[in-house]
Structure formats: structure tokens, C-alpha cells
Design an enzyme around this catalytic site. Sequence first.
Site, short mmCIF file in Angstrom:
data_model
loop_
_atom_site.label_atom_id
_atom_site.label_comp_id
_atom_site.label_asym_id
_atom_site.label_seq_id
_atom_site.Cartn_x
_atom_site.Cartn_y
_atom_site.Cartn_z
N HIS A 99 41.06 -11.62 -7.65
CA HIS A 99 41.37 -10.52 -6.64
C HIS A 99 41.88 -9.39 -7.35
CE1 HIS A 99 44.84 -13.27 -7.88
NE2 HIS A 99 45.69 -12.25 -7.47
N HIS A 101 44.68 -6.14 -7.07
CA HIS A 101 45.98 -5.73 -6.47
C HIS A 101 45.75 -4.21 -6.22
CE1 HIS A 101 48.29 -9.34 -7.19
NE2 HIS A 101 47.40 -9.52 -8.36
#
Length: 137
Positions: A99, A101
Site C-alpha cells: 500500500h 501512504h
Amino acid sequence: MDNCIFCKIAQGDIPSITLYEDDDVKVIFDAGPATKGHALVIPKMHYANVFEIPEELLAKAHIVAKKIAKALKDATGCEGVNILQNNGEMAGQSVFHLHIHVIPRYKGDTANIQWTPGQQDKEYLEELAAKVLEAMK
């Protein structure tokens, strides 16, 4: 993956506030934000880290991160944005589903994303550069 919280979020099994979604990625607000507006770009397919994800999907995820960063900057009036991605526990990764940020930054915020610059060891770096170039073949 059955036990992956980000897989469950990406598939809609766990509710989230979605900022963007297409066939490949989903963008949500982080449940434990570093600052107001902290978002996550999550590929829908499970890849633990940058070493596993196909380059095309990684590129797309970063393009989406850039668009989200601009939209968050416009919407929040923040003074800067961190875009970062951790790989491995030692690098700060706590959910082992890749993922990205996207963290809006504000004057006086408490997000601690910094380090003290060190000194270059040119001899070591020259040796390392040779090893890196060999590893990339």
C-alpha cells in the site's frame, strides 16, 4: 488472501471511506492516520511488497497516488504531502499487503517522517554500486 485486512477492504468486505476505485486499486482514508486526510492506495490483488507486485500495477498505483495527493492538497490546503511505501517490518511495514501512504502535511503536525542526514562513505558506495549493477542484470 483470507486473513488480509487490506484484501477484505479492497473487496468491500470491510467498510471504508473510499476516495477512488477502479478495477485495480482502491483508495481509502487510513483508519489510524498520521495527519488529517491520510489516505492509502491499495492494489486490489494481494502483493506483500514492492518485490512481488508487477511493475505495471506499481506504476499505476503511484500515478493514482499522485492524483490523490494533488486532490488532497487542493481540498485540505495542506502545505506539503508525503508519498511513501514501506517494505518489510524493519522498514515500518505493519500490514503485509502493498500500500502507498499519501499523507498531507500541515505546519505543526506530529507526523514524524524524518531522519538525521549522515555522511557518505564513498568507497563503500562505489563497491555497493558495482554490486547493485550486477544484481540488476
